[in-house]
Design an enzyme around this catalytic site. Sequence first.
Site, short mmCIF file in Angstrom:
data_model
loop_
_atom_site.label_atom_id
_atom_site.label_comp_id
_atom_site.label_asym_id
_atom_site.label_seq_id
_atom_site.Cartn_x
_atom_site.Cartn_y
_atom_site.Cartn_z
N ARG A 221 -5.31 -2.31 8.58
CA ARG A 221 -6.20 -3.48 8.14
C ARG A 221 -5.83 -4.32 7.36
O ARG A 221 -5.02 -4.43 6.48
CB ARG A 221 -7.49 -2.30 7.78
CG ARG A 221 -7.12 -1.47 6.69
CD ARG A 221 -8.14 -0.64 6.22
NE ARG A 221 -8.04 0.16 5.11
CZ ARG A 221 -8.10 1.70 5.28
NH1 ARG A 221 -8.43 1.98 6.66
NH2 ARG A 221 -7.67 2.35 4.46
N ILE A 222 -6.80 -5.42 7.27
CA ILE A 222 -6.45 -6.45 6.35
C ILE A 222 -6.94 -6.18 4.96
O ILE A 222 -6.49 -6.93 3.73
CB ILE A 222 -7.29 -8.03 6.72
CG1 ILE A 222 -6.78 -8.10 8.28
CG2 ILE A 222 -6.94 -9.02 5.87
CD1 ILE A 222 -7.00 -9.49 8.77
N ARG B 201 -0.43 9.04 -10.06
CA ARG B 201 -0.58 7.86 -9.32
C ARG B 201 -0.06 6.43 -10.09
O ARG B 201 0.71 5.75 -9.38
CB ARG B 201 -2.16 7.32 -8.99
CG ARG B 201 -2.88 8.41 -8.16
CD ARG B 201 -4.10 8.10 -7.84
NE ARG B 201 -4.18 6.63 -7.38
CZ ARG B 201 -4.27 6.24 -6.12
NH1 ARG B 201 -3.88 7.30 -5.15
NH2 ARG B 201 -4.35 5.08 -5.73
N ASP C 217 0.83 -1.33 0.12
CA ASP C 217 -0.01 0.02 0.03
C ASP C 217 0.78 1.16 0.15
O ASP C 217 2.14 1.38 0.75
CB ASP C 217 -0.94 -0.10 1.26
CG ASP C 217 -2.23 0.95 1.06
OD1 ASP C 217 -2.16 1.37 -0.06
OD2 ASP C 217 -2.45 1.21 2.30
N GLY C 218 0.26 2.37 -0.47
CA GLY C 218 1.01 3.65 -0.42
C GLY C 218 1.65 4.05 -1.86
O GLY C 218 2.32 4.98 -1.67
N ASN C 219 1.51 3.52 -2.96
CA ASN C 219 1.68 3.63 -4.09
C ASN C 219 1.49 5.00 -4.63
O ASN C 219 2.15 6.19 -5.19
CB ASN C 219 1.53 2.58 -5.41
CG ASN C 219 2.33 1.41 -5.20
OD1 ASN C 219 3.26 1.38 -4.30
ND2 ASN C 219 1.80 0.48 -5.88
N GLY C 220 -0.01 5.18 -4.47
CA GLY C 220 -0.56 6.52 -4.82
C GLY C 220 -0.06 7.76 -4.19
O GLY C 220 0.30 8.75 -4.76
N HIS D 145 2.87 3.33 -9.01
CA HIS D 145 2.41 1.81 -9.39
C HIS D 145 3.79 1.32 -10.03
O HIS D 145 4.20 0.04 -9.74
CB HIS D 145 1.27 1.44 -10.07
CG HIS D 145 -0.05 2.05 -9.36
ND1 HIS D 145 -0.26 1.61 -8.02
CD2 HIS D 145 -1.07 2.62 -9.66
CE1 HIS D 145 -1.53 2.04 -7.49
NE2 HIS D 145 -2.05 2.67 -8.68
N GLU E 172 1.46 -13.37 12.45
CA GLU E 172 1.91 -12.28 12.93
C GLU E 172 1.81 -10.88 11.89
O GLU E 172 1.84 -11.12 10.87
CB GLU E 172 3.30 -12.45 13.46
CG GLU E 172 3.37 -13.41 14.30
CD GLU E 172 2.97 -13.19 15.83
OE1 GLU E 172 2.87 -12.08 16.09
OE2 GLU E 172 2.54 -14.10 16.15
N ASN F 250 -10.76 -3.12 -6.24
CA ASN F 250 -9.72 -1.82 -6.92
C ASN F 250 -10.54 -1.74 -8.40
O ASN F 250 -10.14 -0.45 -9.03
CB ASN F 250 -8.36 -2.43 -7.20
CG ASN F 250 -7.67 -2.44 -5.84
OD1 ASN F 250 -6.72 -3.13 -5.77
ND2 ASN F 250 -8.16 -1.60 -5.00
C1 FPP Z 1 -2.07 0.13 -3.14
O1 FPP Z 1 -1.51 1.49 -3.12
C2 FPP Z 1 -1.45 -0.72 -4.44
C3 FPP Z 1 -2.05 -1.20 -5.53
C4 FPP Z 1 -3.53 -1.17 -5.53
C5 FPP Z 1 -1.27 -1.91 -6.77
C6 FPP Z 1 -0.27 -2.53 -6.21
C7 FPP Z 1 0.58 -2.86 -7.28
C8 FPP Z 1 1.93 -2.61 -7.58
C9 FPP Z 1 2.79 -2.75 -6.18
C10 FPP Z 1 2.65 -3.05 -8.62
C11 FPP Z 1 2.08 -3.89 -9.64
C12 FPP Z 1 2.09 -5.40 -9.44
C13 FPP Z 1 2.67 -6.26 -10.31
C14 FPP Z 1 2.71 -7.71 -9.92
C15 FPP Z 1 3.52 -5.70 -11.49
P1 FPP Z 1 -2.55 2.46 -3.34
O2 FPP Z 1 -2.60 2.75 -4.91
O3 FPP Z 1 -3.89 2.06 -2.95
O4 FPP Z 1 -1.71 3.70 -2.82
P2 FPP Z 1 -2.51 4.98 -1.66
O5 FPP Z 1 -3.19 4.59 -0.61
O6 FPP Z 1 -1.35 5.71 -1.55
O7 FPP Z 1 -3.42 5.58 -2.64
#
Ligand code: FPP
Length: 233
Positions: free
Chosen positions: A184-185, A25, A12-15, A29, A197, A60
């Site tokens: 959270r899960i 965003r 989590d946290g890419n965005g 990713h 854990e 998503n």
């Molecule tokens: C959640 O962060 C992340 C995702 C929904 C996508 C995860 C995907 C990757 C790490 C890369 C792609 C995977 C592969 C297999 C190539 P968020 O976008 O919800 O972040 P935020 O909470 O900061 O908005």
Amino acid sequence: MIVPNHVAIIMDGNGRWATNRGLSRSAGHLEGSKTLEKIAFHALNMGVKYLSVYAFSTDNFKRSKEEVDYLMNLVVKYFKTKADKYHKKGIRILISGRKNNLSDIVLDSITKIEKLTENNTNGTLNICLNYGGQEEIIDAAKKLAEDINNGLNIKDFNRNDFYKYLYHELPPIDLLIRTGGEQRISNFMLYQLSYSEFYFTNTFFPDFDKSEFNKAIFIYENRDRRFGGINKC
Ligand code: FPP
């Protein structure tokens, strides 16, 4: 050192990582996909046998078409360009999730990478795509119901037997890591997480590096796992 057998990561946290830098965003990713590669090789190298990651949940699809399309294209590109690298390192790739709602291009790339790496034994990377934990349990229950209809005797059926009905027969998760600050899960691998854990960090996934992973393992090693029992001092 007690290396966990099965580690799962909610990436989590890419965005937010991208927004903080004035980037789209999608850029987050893309950076997350680079982190995934580094962490996957690092984890499997240190003796983790199974690594499960949450790449895209069934929910998503509620995101903008632009973001969904970007993520799906990223996955296809990742499978195409990285397949040989994972294969050469002897890593098996599995994809968990529902196949509906995925385009033929995505489905084709899944089939190819799973087939290429199916006999590899140096570790397993399980990528959850169009995945939901409750959906996985429902889908498993349907398969079990079918077997019961075909004469399966479930008199002695126990919680271990249920693993066979999940998307892939993976061992229970020992350690769940969630990056990005939330605790959270989010409907992730609910059955396999029963005695896991949990480790939460505020670090956004693109910044989650090997030393952060090692820290999570260190904390895990110092946890007292009782599985509902009592450990003798
Ligand atoms: C959640 O962060 C992340 C995702 C929904 C996508 C995860 C995907 C990757 C790490 C890369 C792609 C995977 C592969 C297999 C190539 P968020 O976008 O919800 O972040 P935020 O909470 O900061 O908005």
